[in-house]
Scaffold this active site. Structure first.
Site, PDB file in Angstrom:
ATOM      1  N   CYS A   3      45.137  26.512  36.443  1.00 45.72           N
ATOM      2  CA  CYS A   3      45.312  26.283  35.018  1.00 45.72           C
ATOM      3  C   CYS A   3      44.030  25.594  34.566  1.00 45.72           C
ATOM      4  O   CYS A   3      43.256  25.136  35.395  1.00 45.72           O
ATOM      5  CB  CYS A   3      46.478  25.351  34.730  1.00 45.72           C
ATOM      6  N   ARG A  33      40.379  30.723  33.981  1.00 41.52           N
ATOM      7  CA  ARG A  33      41.288  30.122  34.962  1.00 41.52           C
ATOM      8  C   ARG A  33      42.733  30.543  34.716  1.00 41.52           C
ATOM      9  O   ARG A  33      43.591  30.322  35.559  1.00 41.52           O
ATOM     10  CB  ARG A  33      41.199  28.590  34.896  1.00 41.52           C
ATOM     11  N   TRP A  81      48.370  29.667  33.558  1.00 42.15           N
ATOM     12  CA  TRP A  81      48.574  30.963  34.197  1.00 42.15           C
ATOM     13  C   TRP A  81      49.873  30.839  34.967  1.00 42.15           C
ATOM     14  O   TRP A  81      49.921  30.201  36.017  1.00 42.15           O
ATOM     15  CB  TRP A  81      47.402  31.258  35.136  1.00 42.15           C
ATOM     16  N   ASN A 107      47.497  20.352  36.061  1.00 42.02           N
ATOM     17  CA  ASN A 107      47.199  21.560  36.827  1.00 42.02           C
ATOM     18  C   ASN A 107      47.539  21.257  38.270  1.00 42.02           C
ATOM     19  O   ASN A 107      47.096  20.243  38.804  1.00 42.02           O
ATOM     20  CB  ASN A 107      45.715  21.910  36.670  1.00 42.02           C
ATOM     21  N   GLY A 108      48.345  22.093  38.898  1.00 42.03           N
ATOM     22  CA  GLY A 108      48.730  21.866  40.289  1.00 42.03           C
ATOM     23  C   GLY A 108      50.224  21.993  40.453  1.00 42.03           C
ATOM     24  O   GLY A 108      50.919  22.527  39.587  1.00 42.03           O
ATOM     25  N   GLU A 493      39.591  55.612  45.112  1.00 39.79           N
ATOM     26  CA  GLU A 493      39.286  54.267  44.605  1.00 39.79           C
ATOM     27  C   GLU A 493      37.806  53.922  44.843  1.00 39.79           C
ATOM     28  O   GLU A 493      37.138  53.350  43.989  1.00 39.79           O
ATOM     29  CB  GLU A 493      40.204  53.249  45.284  1.00 39.79           C
ATOM     30  N   LYS A 497      34.781  52.995  42.119  1.00 41.64           N
ATOM     31  CA  LYS A 497      33.966  51.770  42.155  1.00 41.64           C
ATOM     32  C   LYS A 497      32.483  52.122  42.003  1.00 41.64           C
ATOM     33  O   LYS A 497      31.766  51.506  41.231  1.00 41.64           O
ATOM     34  CB  LYS A 497      34.161  51.003  43.464  1.00 41.64           C
ATOM     35  N   GLU A 500      31.760  53.331  38.387  1.00 44.30           N
ATOM     36  CA  GLU A 500      31.874  52.430  37.241  1.00 44.30           C
ATOM     37  C   GLU A 500      30.852  51.305  37.253  1.00 44.30           C
ATOM     38  O   GLU A 500      30.458  50.831  36.208  1.00 44.30           O
ATOM     39  CB  GLU A 500      33.296  51.896  37.064  1.00 44.30           C
ATOM     40  N   HIS A 516      36.328  74.517  49.810  1.00 44.57           N
ATOM     41  CA  HIS A 516      36.742  75.437  48.758  1.00 44.57           C
ATOM     42  C   HIS A 516      35.972  75.185  47.467  1.00 44.57           C
ATOM     43  O   HIS A 516      36.519  75.289  46.383  1.00 44.57           O
ATOM     44  CB  HIS A 516      38.246  75.306  48.495  1.00 44.57           C
ATOM     45  N   LYS A 615      38.176  45.619  30.314  1.00 38.77           N
ATOM     46  CA  LYS A 615      39.060  45.264  31.419  1.00 38.77           C
ATOM     47  C   LYS A 615      40.465  45.811  31.204  1.00 38.77           C
ATOM     48  O   LYS A 615      41.070  46.389  32.079  1.00 38.77           O
ATOM     49  CB  LYS A 615      39.100  43.741  31.564  1.00 38.77           C
TER      50      LYS A 615
END
Lengths: 620, 383
Positions: A3, A33, A81, A107-108, A493, A497, A500, A516, A615
């Site tokens: 946090c 965060r 968060w 935070n914690g 994937e 990467k 992008e 083919h 994003k």
């Protein structure tokens, strides 16, 4: 989980704008965060606490909270968060005591909060939220009732806490002070001109001052606009016995870097940081899904079929998930690209289970797809990294990856955690369906629980090689990623990467299909990257490797170390540990991520900010 | 913020070229190697530095020249090895000055990264770099949270899963106390970690050049040219014959003379008052330093020719380094194709037609004289 907290103690005229605006700005720079709820408290001119909080990202709720309208000299703020419990207005920080005279942001995790809460309730305190943090203001209140002064009461409260914490607190009895305490979670002080700051991280106040003091564990104290007091808890045989004053002058440092650098936690790019956070992210995810497993396994095992949907990287995780569920779980399953899902909607019916995979939980195509499926009676499971985001909210069941905020646009740790969740589910479903024997189940689960260690080793043993490969890759215009089965999912994937962030055209293809058509493009020096997770896949692609060698392609292979020799020599061999397919599908992506990252760096590109990409995609 | 720059040592692999001078003073593209290190430190906000070296007077010119950027203190190293140099500046390092190896070139971001990580974590911090072969640099083993578990200063063989030591760090009092009683940096770090001390690492993914063996100087030149040469610059005080051909990014410094029918294909650097004779061919990645004479009909490729040397008529040099004031008589040629596995020499790998070739030229000592029509073997030294 992270946090962000901020506290400001200012003297009149020391801030260029209103206190509320300063707090908002600081919270904005701590958003990396966490960002699912936000709140602040200030002491007004009348000496009262003014508190506002809400769930949602800062910019989205700024108006509602009226940051710009609030002025004052002392205040605290918090961005959260959520990892346990959903983000809601009442669970947001700061929290107050019974009388609204003490405000605390934290935070914690306070480990002994239940006992403390029971004790406080017996003493007559009334709690409003379900959070661990709320015990802190009530503790301070309790000690003040017992006759302690505000600072002494704060320290007494801190003495009672077990666990990890970074705390800032306001108290109307001492309206010029911000109290603070730190253990495990980070807390730093910023020394400004007529104003001092306390925050989770340096970017929060870098606009105002570059003079910082990093607090150490078991330190506490308070700041005013012109004074900072720090004390350290002293211990005797593990028991706190008292507080001694700390002379911190030698520890105050002048910092030169930009706010962005400070957020990257010692890495040159967010992407590299997030690649290296994968062991931790997978470990948290494994721990986080434990409680949901039994229930969700039953739901999936009863399904007529499972459809996994996702976009971009989430689609690739879905693709691997579909193979897992079919192959290991014995359930008919398919993966669909979110934006293509609507073509299949007429076949969706009751008895189908949809697994919607989305890092942000806000991907619009995926959201639209589950709305449609839900109307037709399908059961929706969300797999997201953001608690209580749109997709989990509109689903019947929400599963969460606990990768923490992912800032780099190229998904890395969220892919690893998504695949981990889908792998664990499939193994559980397979066992429930009787397809897997107990011994097989144990083998899979053991390897999956070892993933943090496995990924850590893959990282350290292949990073140098990835850097070497990048020197060859950076001049290439195009590349093939070939594989079969799990190897194909990983190839898809990996190709994404490279595309992008390194802007190299990369195409993933089933190795069996390569002759083919695609093979026509291969000429001398053309990079072809093979991925295979076990001996079976290695046997299957052996002949494809031969074909490519005959055309003088530049051959790279990511495969278990004992099977690499089946390929009869490739230009770059990346030997991987031999693992069950579930754990291999997660860990074999790591060298590919590194190759893409180092290629982008070698080309002088910023891997965190690929052109034309956002994003979270929230438009159709 | 202060920096402590370690600039001792002539470099075991480079002694012939440097002629005993500190290797960090080797000129590359017109500037001593360390000048770029200092400029990058300045870019990172360093205002004061202590240069620790066994030959302080060699640095007098440099510190005068760069005095505008920061203040310098030259300090003589009295005890050998890196640990000896570090302890010369223990007071500054105790106060969290940045430790920098003068023979390691990184962009300023790497310095800032190391500083920010050490402040953020509150622990001593060292820069680490991914590298396939850590044997030349020092090997660092790291745990999952990014802390050092083991350090090998001069690893004799491959260390599995290790990163190369990046030659940048921030220390603290506790660590320096352990180091004082240790015989080497390796012992100091391992002892400190064994006793429960924590050393944080920060991972650097960008450009990193370490001046260890001769081939490193050629790599350093490559990075410097790629980084600095964006276009062609020809000094107004250079003399350029009308038939000379200049292609690609070429930097021609004051007073240089380029004679008729010579071809200079960049990236290349022609130093102050250097002479490029008629019909010479300068191929990419060639660095001709000041007052060098390259006589007619010679060909140079991917080489460094240090100040005041002479290349005789009709010579061919590739992947080579020539020390200061050396003389190559006419017709000296280098053979380039090496078999590094057999000879154990460090070479530059080049892939052509899918086949890897290992190219290595010769190292020619400062002030030496190579007789006419000598053929130098790949990876050989002429002293």
């Amino acid at each position: 989980m992270a946090c962000g907290i901020i506290a400001v103690a200012a003297s009149k005229g020391s801030l260029p704008k209103k206190l509320g605006a300063v707090i908002k700005e600081s919270l904005k720079s701590l958003e990396y965060r966490g960002y699912d709820s936000v709140g602040y408290a200030v002491i007004t001119e009348e000496g009262k606490i003014f508190l506002r909080k809400s769930k949602g990202m800062i910019n989205a709720v700024a108006k509602k909270l009226g940051f710009e309208l609030i002025d004052g000299l002392i205040g605290i703020g918090h961005t959260r968060w959520a990892t346990h419990g959903s983000p809601s207005d009442v669970n947001s920080h700061p929290h107050l005591d019974c009388e609204g005279k003490i405000a605390v942001a934290h935070n914690g995790i306070i480990e002994n909060w239940r006992e403390l809460k029971e004790w406080l309730i017996r003493k007559g305190h009334v709690f409003r939220s379900e959070t661990d943090t709320e015990v802190i203001p009530h503790l301070i209140e309790e000690f003040m009732k017992q006759g302690h002064g505000p600072y002494s009461a704060f320290k007494e409260a801190v003495n009672m806490l077990e666990g990890a914490y970074a705390i800032v607190a306001l108290n109307t009895v001492a309206p010029d002070k911000v109290f603070m305490a730190k253990k495990t979670s980070p807390l730093v002080i910023g020394f400004g001109n007529g104003v001092n700051f306390v925050a989770s991280d340096i970017p929060a106040f870098l606009k105002y001052t570059r003079k910082v003091l990093v607090l150490r564990d078991n330190e506490a104290g308070y700041v005013t606009s012109n004074n900072v007091v720090v004390e350290r808890k002293s211990f005797n045989e593990g028991k706190a016995v008292g507080w001694t004053k700390v002379d911190y002058n030698g520890r105050v440092r002048e910092v030169e870097w930009t706010p962005e650098m400070a957020m990257k936690g010692g890495y040159p790019h967010f992407m590299l940081k997030e690649i290296h956070e994968q062991p931790q992210a997978v470990a948290s995810t494994l721990a986080g899904i434990k409680d949901s497993l039994e229930e969700i396994t039953k739901i999936i095992s009863k399904a007529d079929r499972v459809i996994l949907i996702g976009a971009g990287t989430s689609y690739h995780a879905s693709y691997l998930g579909a193979i897992f569920l079919s192959n290991i779980g014995g359930i008919s399953s398919n993966a669909l690209i979110s934006s293509e899902a609507s073509w299949y909607r007429n076949s969706v019916r009751e008895g189908d289970v949809i697994i919607a995979v989305s890092q942000s939980g806000e991907t619009i195509d995926t959201l639209l797809a589950i709305r449609e499926a839900r109307k037709r009676g399908a059961y929706i499971i969300a797999l997201s990294n953001v608690v209580d985001s749109a997709i989990p909210r509109e689903s019947d069941y929400a599963l969460y990856t606990r990768a923490g905020p992912e800032i780099g646009v190229a998904a890395t740790k969220t892919f690893a955690t998504q695949v981990t969740v889908l792998a664990v589910l499939s193994v559980k479903v397979g066992r429930l369906n009787g397809l897997l024997r107990e011994r097989e189940e144990t083998t899979h689960l053991k390897a999956l629980s070892n993933l943090p260690e496995i990924i850590k080793n893959v990282l350290s043993s292949h990073e140098g090689k990835a850097k070497t490969v990048s020197k060859g890759m950076k001049g290439k215009l195009s590349a093939f990623y070939l594989g079969r089965g799990y190897g194909l999912g990983l190839s898809m994937e990996s190709a994404l990467k490279l595309k992008e962030i390194a802007y190299i055209h990369a195409e993933a293809y089933s190795a069996g299909e390569s002759k083919h058509g695609p093979i026509a493009l291969v000429e001398e020096g053309f990079p072809v990257i093979f991925t295979a997770v076990n001996g079976i896949e290695c046997d299957l692609i052996k002949s494809n490797v031969e074909e490519m060698r005959a055309r003088y392609a530049w051959l790279l292979a990511v495969a278990p170390k004992e099977y690499l020799n089946k390929f009869g020599g490739v230009d770059v061999a990346i030997p991987m540990p031999s693992l069950p397919v579930t754990a291999a599908a997660v860990s074999y992506i790591v060298p590919h991520q590194l190759i893409a990252y180092y290629t982008a760096v070698a080309k002088g590109l910023d891997p965190d900010k690929p052109r034309n990409l956002a994003k979270t995609v929230t438009v159709v | 913020m202060k920096a402590v720059i370690l600039a001792g040592g002539s470099g075991s692999g480079l002694r012939a070229v440097t002629g005993g001078k500190p290797k960090v003073l080797l000129n590359i593209c017109g500037k001593p190697f360390i000048e770029r290190v200092i400029t990058n430190l300045w870019r990172a906000g360093i205002k004061e530095s202590i240069i620790v070296t066994d030959r302080p007077h060699d640095f007098d010119d440099l510190t005068v020249k760069l005095g505008k950027l920061m203040s310098f203190e030259l300090r003589k190293q009295r005890k050998p090895e890196v640990v000896g140099a570090i302890l010369e500046a223990r007071e500054e390092l105790r106060k969290s000055a940045l430790l920098v190896y003068g023979d390691t070139l990184v962009p300023s971001e790497a310095y800032l990264l190391t500083l920010s990580t050490s402040i953020d974590s509150g622990y001593p911090t060292i820069l680490i770099v991914p590298n396939e072969d850590v044997r030349l640099y020092g090997a660092v083993l790291v745990d999952g949270a990014g802390y050092v578990t083991e350090f090998h200063e001069k690893p004799k063989k491959m260390v599995e899963g290790a990163y190369a030591y990046g030659g940048v760090g921030v220390f603290n009092n506790d660590f320096l106390e352990v180091l004082e009683n240790a015989g080497s940096l390796e012992e100091g770090i391992n002892e400190y970690v064994k006793e429960g001390g924590k050393i944080r690492t920060t991972l650097w993914s960008g450009v990193w050049v370490d001046l260890g063996v001769p081939v490193n100087t050629l790599e350093a030149m490559y990075y410097i040219m790629v980084d600095e040469f964006k276009g062609t610059y020809i000094s107004s005080k250079a003399k350029l014959a009308s038939t000379a051909v200049i292609e690609g990014p070429v930097y021609i410094d004051e007073g240089a003379t380029i004679d008729h029918y010579s071809i200079i294909r960049g990236p290349a650097y022609i130093g102050r008052e250097a002479l490029i004779g008629a019909h010479t061919f300068i191929r990419p990645y060639t660095d001709v330093e000041s007052l060098v004479t390259v006589s007619s009909y010679s060909e140079l490729a991917w080489s460094i020719i240090s100040d005041r040397s002479t290349i005789g008529r009709g010579s061919f040099l590739g992947y080579s380094i020539v020390g200061e004031a050396a003389t190559l008589e006419p017709g000296v040629t280098t053979k380039l194709l090496a078999l590094p596995e057999e000879a154990g020499i460090k070479a530059i790998k080049i892939v052509m037609k899918r086949k890897p070739y290992y190219k290595a030229g010769a190292v020619i000592a400062a002030k030496s004289r190579v007789p006419a029509f000598t053929t130098l073997r790949p990876g050989s030294e002429w002293i």
